[in-house]
Design a protein around this motif. Structure first.
Motif, PDB file in Angstrom:
ATOM      1  N   ALA A 185     -30.168   2.169  -3.034  1.00 13.34           N
ATOM      2  CA  ALA A 185     -29.256   2.167  -1.796  1.00 13.34           C
ATOM      3  C   ALA A 185     -29.956   3.171  -0.511  1.00 13.34           C
ATOM      4  CB  ALA A 185     -27.597   2.900  -1.693  1.00 13.34           C
ATOM      5  N   GLU A 186     -30.305   4.420  -1.616  1.00 18.20           N
ATOM      6  CA  GLU A 186     -31.970   4.825  -0.824  1.00 18.20           C
ATOM      7  C   GLU A 186     -33.222   4.270  -0.183  1.00 18.20           C
ATOM      8  OE1 GLU A 186     -31.293   7.837   1.578  1.00 18.20           O
ATOM      9  OE2 GLU A 186     -29.680   7.856  -0.128  1.00 18.20           O
ATOM     10  N   LEU A 187     -33.210   4.040  -1.063  1.00 20.37           N
ATOM     11  CA  LEU A 187     -34.778   3.354  -1.264  1.00 20.37           C
ATOM     12  C   LEU A 187     -34.603   2.068   0.442  1.00 20.37           C
ATOM     13  CD1 LEU A 187     -37.953   3.011  -1.433  1.00 20.37           C
ATOM     14  CD2 LEU A 187     -36.964   0.915  -3.414  1.00 20.37           C
ATOM     15  N   GLN A 188     -33.589   1.434   0.000  1.00 22.02           N
ATOM     16  CA  GLN A 188     -33.564   0.338   1.302  1.00 22.02           C
ATOM     17  C   GLN A 188     -32.829   1.413   2.426  1.00 22.02           C
ATOM     18  OE1 GLN A 188     -29.737  -1.800   0.864  1.00 22.02           O
ATOM     19  NE2 GLN A 188     -31.280  -2.955  -1.046  1.00 22.02           N
ATOM     20  N   HIS A 189     -32.262   2.419   2.979  1.00 23.81           N
ATOM     21  CA  HIS A 189     -31.863   3.111   3.903  1.00 23.81           C
ATOM     22  C   HIS A 189     -33.551   3.873   4.336  1.00 23.81           C
ATOM     23  CE1 HIS A 189     -30.002   5.767   6.635  1.00 23.81           C
ATOM     24  NE2 HIS A 189     -30.888   7.062   6.084  1.00 23.81           N
ATOM     25  N   LEU A 190     -33.875   4.035   3.429  1.00 24.57           N
ATOM     26  CA  LEU A 190     -35.045   5.457   4.159  1.00 24.57           C
ATOM     27  C   LEU A 190     -36.153   4.212   4.095  1.00 24.57           C
ATOM     28  CD1 LEU A 190     -35.498   7.533   0.638  1.00 24.57           C
ATOM     29  CD2 LEU A 190     -35.269   8.452   3.374  1.00 24.57           C
ATOM     30  N   THR A 191     -36.411   3.264   3.568  1.00 29.15           N
ATOM     31  CA  THR A 191     -37.738   2.126   3.979  1.00 29.15           C
ATOM     32  C   THR A 191     -37.475   1.089   5.567  1.00 29.15           C
ATOM     33  OG1 THR A 191     -36.878   0.126   2.774  1.00 29.15           O
ATOM     34  CG2 THR A 191     -38.410   1.387   2.072  1.00 29.15           C
ATOM     35  N   SER A 192     -35.882   1.248   5.488  1.00 26.80           N
ATOM     36  CA  SER A 192     -35.133   0.801   7.256  1.00 26.80           C
ATOM     37  C   SER A 192     -35.822   2.467   8.311  1.00 26.80           C
ATOM     38  CB  SER A 192     -33.635   0.788   7.192  1.00 26.80           C
ATOM     39  OG  SER A 192     -33.108   1.901   6.955  1.00 26.80           O
ATOM     40  N   GLN A 193     -35.592   3.511   7.321  1.00 30.21           N
ATOM     41  CA  GLN A 193     -36.044   4.613   9.109  1.00 30.21           C
ATOM     42  C   GLN A 193     -37.584   4.169   9.390  1.00 30.21           C
ATOM     43  OE1 GLN A 193     -33.411   5.763  10.497  1.00 30.21           O
ATOM     44  NE2 GLN A 193     -32.403   4.720   9.078  1.00 30.21           N
ATOM     45  N   LEU A 194     -38.207   3.657   8.439  1.00 33.89           N
ATOM     46  CA  LEU A 194     -39.298   4.183   8.869  1.00 33.89           C
ATOM     47  C   LEU A 194     -40.091   3.190   9.443  1.00 33.89           C
ATOM     48  CD1 LEU A 194     -41.099   3.499   5.799  1.00 33.89           C
ATOM     49  CD2 LEU A 194     -40.778   5.283   6.416  1.00 33.89           C
ATOM     50  N   GLU A 195     -38.992   1.962  10.551  1.00 36.38           N
ATOM     51  CA  GLU A 195     -39.628   1.361  11.166  1.00 36.38           C
ATOM     52  C   GLU A 195     -40.198   2.169  12.515  1.00 36.38           C
ATOM     53  OE1 GLU A 195     -40.811  -1.632  11.202  1.00 36.38           O
ATOM     54  OE2 GLU A 195     -40.486  -1.822   9.390  1.00 36.38           O
ATOM     55  N   LEU A 196     -38.779   3.732  13.176  1.00 39.94           N
ATOM     56  CA  LEU A 196     -38.264   4.468  13.463  1.00 39.94           C
ATOM     57  C   LEU A 196     -39.709   5.379  13.421  1.00 39.94           C
ATOM     58  CD1 LEU A 196     -34.696   4.436  13.402  1.00 39.94           C
ATOM     59  CD2 LEU A 196     -36.332   2.726  14.681  1.00 39.94           C
ATOM     60  N   GLN A 197     -40.283   5.329  13.332  1.00 41.48           N
ATOM     61  CA  GLN A 197     -41.517   6.860  12.909  1.00 41.48           C
ATOM     62  C   GLN A 197     -42.962   6.527  13.345  1.00 41.48           C
ATOM     63  OE1 GLN A 197     -39.840   9.376  11.564  1.00 41.48           O
ATOM     64  NE2 GLN A 197     -38.299   8.106  11.339  1.00 41.48           N
ATOM     65  N   ASN A 198     -43.164   7.499  13.924  1.00 39.58           N
ATOM     66  CA  ASN A 198     -44.459   7.101  14.777  1.00 39.58           C
ATOM     67  C   ASN A 198     -45.553   7.639  13.564  1.00 39.58           C
ATOM     68  OD1 ASN A 198     -44.840  10.069  14.535  1.00 39.58           O
ATOM     69  ND2 ASN A 198     -44.259  10.120  16.381  1.00 39.58           N
ATOM     70  N   LYS A 199     -46.833   7.678  13.130  1.00 35.43           N
ATOM     71  CA  LYS A 199     -47.729   8.161  12.502  1.00 35.43           C
ATOM     72  C   LYS A 199     -48.147   9.239  11.760  1.00 35.43           C
ATOM     73  CE  LYS A 199     -50.972   3.733  12.796  1.00 35.43           C
ATOM     74  NZ  LYS A 199     -50.612   2.866  12.050  1.00 35.43           N
ATOM     75  N   GLU A 200     -47.851  10.208  12.733  1.00 33.55           N
ATOM     76  CA  GLU A 200     -47.837  11.717  12.504  1.00 33.55           C
ATOM     77  C   GLU A 200     -46.359  11.671  11.769  1.00 33.55           C
ATOM     78  OE1 GLU A 200     -46.532  15.234  14.957  1.00 33.55           O
ATOM     79  OE2 GLU A 200     -48.370  14.222  15.837  1.00 33.55           O
ATOM     80  N   ASN A 201     -45.370  11.059  11.967  1.00 34.65           N
ATOM     81  CA  ASN A 201     -44.370  11.211  10.947  1.00 34.65           C
ATOM     82  C   ASN A 201     -44.267  10.713   9.982  1.00 34.65           C
ATOM     83  OD1 ASN A 201     -42.397  13.239  12.463  1.00 34.65           O
ATOM     84  ND2 ASN A 201     -41.775  11.438  13.612  1.00 34.65           N
ATOM     85  N   LEU A 202     -44.824   9.350   9.886  1.00 29.07           N
ATOM     86  CA  LEU A 202     -44.910   8.769   8.463  1.00 29.07           C
ATOM     87  C   LEU A 202     -46.118   9.620   7.709  1.00 29.07           C
ATOM     88  CD1 LEU A 202     -45.410   4.971   9.275  1.00 29.07           C
ATOM     89  CD2 LEU A 202     -43.722   5.741   8.372  1.00 29.07           C
ATOM     90  N   GLN A 203     -47.003  10.212   8.420  1.00 26.96           N
ATOM     91  CA  GLN A 203     -47.848  10.610   7.411  1.00 26.96           C
ATOM     92  C   GLN A 203     -46.875  11.846   7.028  1.00 26.96           C
ATOM     93  OE1 GLN A 203     -50.758  10.474   6.365  1.00 26.96           O
ATOM     94  NE2 GLN A 203     -50.911  11.688   4.905  1.00 26.96           N
ATOM     95  N   LYS A 204     -46.775  12.699   7.640  1.00 21.85           N
ATOM     96  CA  LYS A 204     -45.296  13.742   6.920  1.00 21.85           C
ATOM     97  C   LYS A 204     -44.502  13.608   5.786  1.00 21.85           C
ATOM     98  CE  LYS A 204     -42.516  17.502   8.034  1.00 21.85           C
ATOM     99  NZ  LYS A 204     -40.989  18.165   9.502  1.00 21.85           N
ATOM    100  N   LEU A 205     -44.260  12.536   6.227  1.00 22.03           N
ATOM    101  CA  LEU A 205     -42.759  11.685   5.661  1.00 22.03           C
ATOM    102  C   LEU A 205     -43.939  11.346   4.106  1.00 22.03           C
ATOM    103  CD1 LEU A 205     -40.883   9.254   7.539  1.00 22.03           C
ATOM    104  CD2 LEU A 205     -39.946  11.183   6.443  1.00 22.03           C
ATOM    105  N   LEU A 206     -44.649  10.812   3.945  1.00 24.01           N
ATOM    106  CA  LEU A 206     -45.406  10.180   2.540  1.00 24.01           C
ATOM    107  C   LEU A 206     -45.826  12.441   2.204  1.00 24.01           C
ATOM    108  CD1 LEU A 206     -47.470   8.447   1.414  1.00 24.01           C
ATOM    109  CD2 LEU A 206     -49.160   8.690   2.730  1.00 24.01           C
TER     110      LEU A 206
END
Length: 99
Positions: free
Chosen positions: A34-55
């Protein structure tokens, strides 16, 4: 001292992964799904800088769980599940960063 209430995968905390409860199958696996589905759906809303931070944050969380002193005495099946799901999330973030 381990930070038991530290969130390491969305809303999932360290104590849920290294503790005796909930059991690995099916409870922890269902939580991770459930958490993986939620987290991956949230990635659509992120810019590259935020994606790098999440990584970076997820890589730190994975190291946090896998580097616990005495980890061999802990719930290995749950730690393995966490690592598997963490890697799936990291791969998804990397794909988004490359696109």
């Amino acid at each position: 001292m381990t930070e038991l209430d530290r969130k390491i995968f969305g809303q999932i905390t360290t104590k849920e992964i290294i503790g005796a409860s909930p059991p690995a199958i099916p409870d922890t696996k269902n939580l991770l799904d459930a958490e993986l589905q939620h987290l991956t759906s949230q990635l659509e809303l992120q810019n590259k800088e935020n994606l790098q931070k999440l990584l970076e944050e997820q890589q730190i969380a994975e190291k946090h769980v896998n580097s616990r002193p005495g980890a061999m005495a802990l719930a290995q099946e749950k730690i393995q599940l966490f690592t598997e799901y963490s890697q799936k999330y990291i791969q998804t973030i990397n794909k988004k960063l490359q696109s």
